[in-house]
Design an enzyme around this catalytic site. Structure first.
Site, PDB file in Angstrom:
ATOM      1  N   HIS A 212       0.828  -1.211   0.000  1.00  0.00           N
ATOM      2  CA  HIS A 212       0.000   0.000   0.000  1.00  0.00           C
ATOM      3  C   HIS A 212       0.862   1.261   0.000  1.00  0.00           C
ATOM      4  O   HIS A 212       0.352   2.353  -0.229  1.00  0.00           O
ATOM      5  CB  HIS A 212      -0.981   0.006   1.176  1.00  0.00           C
ATOM      6  CG  HIS A 212      -0.373   0.222   2.519  1.00  0.00           C
ATOM      7  ND1 HIS A 212      -0.012  -0.820   3.347  1.00  0.00           N
ATOM      8  CD2 HIS A 212      -0.063   1.344   3.212  1.00  0.00           C
ATOM      9  CE1 HIS A 212       0.487  -0.337   4.472  1.00  0.00           C
ATOM     10  NE2 HIS A 212       0.463   0.977   4.418  1.00  0.00           N
ATOM     11  N   ASP A 242      -0.262  -7.630   0.972  1.00  0.00           N
ATOM     12  CA  ASP A 242       0.222  -6.256   1.108  1.00  0.00           C
ATOM     13  C   ASP A 242       1.746  -6.239   1.101  1.00  0.00           C
ATOM     14  O   ASP A 242       2.392  -6.224   2.144  1.00  0.00           O
ATOM     15  CB  ASP A 242      -0.316  -5.631   2.400  1.00  0.00           C
ATOM     16  CG  ASP A 242      -0.045  -4.132   2.484  1.00  0.00           C
ATOM     17  OD1 ASP A 242       0.521  -3.582   1.524  1.00  0.00           O
ATOM     18  OD2 ASP A 242      -0.411  -3.523   3.506  1.00  0.00           O
ATOM     19  N   GLY A 324       3.673   5.877   9.499  1.00  0.00           N
ATOM     20  CA  GLY A 324       5.047   5.959   9.013  1.00  0.00           C
ATOM     21  C   GLY A 324       5.814   4.670   9.187  1.00  0.00           C
ATOM     22  O   GLY A 324       6.878   4.489   8.596  1.00  0.00           O
ATOM     23  N   SER A 326       4.686   1.692   8.275  1.00  0.00           N
ATOM     24  CA  SER A 326       4.322   0.730   7.230  1.00  0.00           C
ATOM     25  C   SER A 326       5.538   0.257   6.449  1.00  0.00           C
ATOM     26  O   SER A 326       6.397   1.053   6.067  1.00  0.00           O
ATOM     27  CB  SER A 326       3.320   1.355   6.254  1.00  0.00           C
ATOM     28  OG  SER A 326       2.013   1.211   6.702  1.00  0.00           O
ATOM     29  N   SER A 341       1.918  -4.030   7.758  1.00  0.00           N
ATOM     30  CA  SER A 341       0.842  -3.538   6.916  1.00  0.00           C
ATOM     31  C   SER A 341       0.049  -2.448   7.612  1.00  0.00           C
ATOM     32  O   SER A 341      -0.247  -1.410   7.031  1.00  0.00           O
ATOM     33  CB  SER A 341      -0.098  -4.681   6.515  1.00  0.00           C
ATOM     34  OG  SER A 341      -1.217  -4.199   5.800  1.00  0.00           O
TER      35      SER A 341
END
Length: 367
Positions: A212, A242, A324, A326, A341
């Site tokens: 993402h 993801d 931040g 991720s 994720s």
């Protein structure tokens, strides 16, 4: 030369170097997979390892077990069983048996029906192995009507399924760009996951992060100081997954080691990958929340974020993460386990894409 022209030139040089073989890398000769070192597993006080315990459960079949988990008090793996003969077989194999009511096939069928029926934002569900039930978590954004609908759906399953209300909001953990040591593409800021290399061409290095992140904004990625680090070559943020890939551009300014940030900012070398075990101690790193540790609370969970995106097969840990983080790595010692994720900061649930699935998809391995 404008910044955009410079990036284009850098990318062209990177592609030319790949073709001509001028770009040099230093592959880590210690990079291994779990298959290379089957003895590398979750530390236990006695009895079979996690991998061996899983083989015992697999041998029983889905109708005679409901999975395995690590009993943290005893530091032993527990194999759940549904009959006394299976319990004896587990005991004879040196593992700890636990008699339960519902088997894997039945519990998985309930989870699958939830997957097929609902995409309720703010929810997480999957099999809670120690509790021997399918557990649904509904966060504060889930309406009373949706909560009631889910409750009524699982009511016929009795003790085999349960729903609980949790605080906070279930979201992806990207953030606006606001400076700092992270990776950004002009639209989103995320965290560096793992350095990986192509199995077919070990000199071809890339950065594994969240899908993402790579699906949003521009293709070109930079450090916070503006240093160009690479460009998006793949993203997968649909059908339950993801993960994304950034082609690493190697210069005198950036060197891509196979490390993650550990305690006190020290570098932890990552040499192989494996699946996590339920109940084991794990650690994570990310731009916003930095280094932190916790446990694997759930596996194979279906998460529906507040924006409606649904992902499946996720590991859930008790490590607090924030915007931040991720794409940041989940690891245990020198083993790569997952890629962040999203999460729920109120409950400290953080959701990780198992890394081996991503590695297999792109045909890469950790460095």
């Amino acid at each position: 030369m404008t910044g955009k022209t410079l990036v284009s030139a850098v990318r062209a040089l990177a592609l030319a170097s790949l073709v001509t073989g001028l770009m040099t890398f230093a592959p880590n000769a210690n990079a291994q997979t779990q298959a290379d070192h089957p003895s590398r597993d979750v530390p236990v006080a006695a009895g079979p390892s996690g991998a061996a315990s899983q083989k015992i459960a697999d041998g029983l079949g889905d109708s005679r077990t409901a999975g395995i988990y690590l009993d943290r008090d005893r530091q032993r793996f527990v194999v759940t069983v549904t009959d006394s003969k299976a319990a004896e077989a587990v005991k004879d194999a040196g593992a700890v048996p636990e008699l339960v009511t519902y088997d894997t096939a039945y519990l998985d069928s309930i989870k699958q029906k939830l997957d097929d029926t609902f995409r309720t934002p703010g929810t997480m569900w999957g099999v809670d192995v120690p509790a021997n039930q399918v557990l649904i978590h509904a966060d504060s954004t889930v309406s009373d009507a949706d909560f009631t609908e889910l409750s009524e759906f699982i009511a016929p399953y009795g003790d085999a399924a349960h729903i609980v209300r949790i605080s906070g909001e279930t979201t992806e953990t990207t953030s606006p760009i606001n400076g700092g040591d992270y990776i950004q593409n002009g639209t989103v800021a995320c965290s560096y996951g793992f350095t990986v290399r192509s199995k077919a061409n070990p000199e071809y290095k890339s950065i594994l992060t969240a899908g993402h992140c790579t699906i949003e904004g521009g293709n070109d990625w930079f450090k916070s100081d503006g240093t160009y680090i690479g460009y998006t070559t793949g993203h997968y943020f649909s059908d339950g997954n993801d993960f994304g890939l950034i082609r690493a551009y190697n210069t005198s300014e950036v060197t891509y080691y196979g490390n993650v940030e550990a305690q006190n900012g020290e570098a932890q070398d990552i040499t192989y990958s494996r699946d996590s075990s339920l109940g084991e101690s794990v650690c994570a790193s990310g731009f916003t929340s930095k280094y932190g540790c916790g446990t694997v609370e759930f596996k194979n969970q279906t998460i529906t974020y507040s924006d409606g995106h649904q992902i499946t097969g996720m590991d859930v840990t008790s490590i607090c993460r924030a915007g931040g983080d991720s794409g940041g790595p989940l690891f245990a010692g020198d083993a790569a386990l997952g890629i962040l994720s999203g999460g729920n900061s109120s409950t400290c649930f953080s959701y990780y894409q198992p890394v081996n699935e991503a590695l297999a998809w792109y045909g890469v391995e950790v460095v």
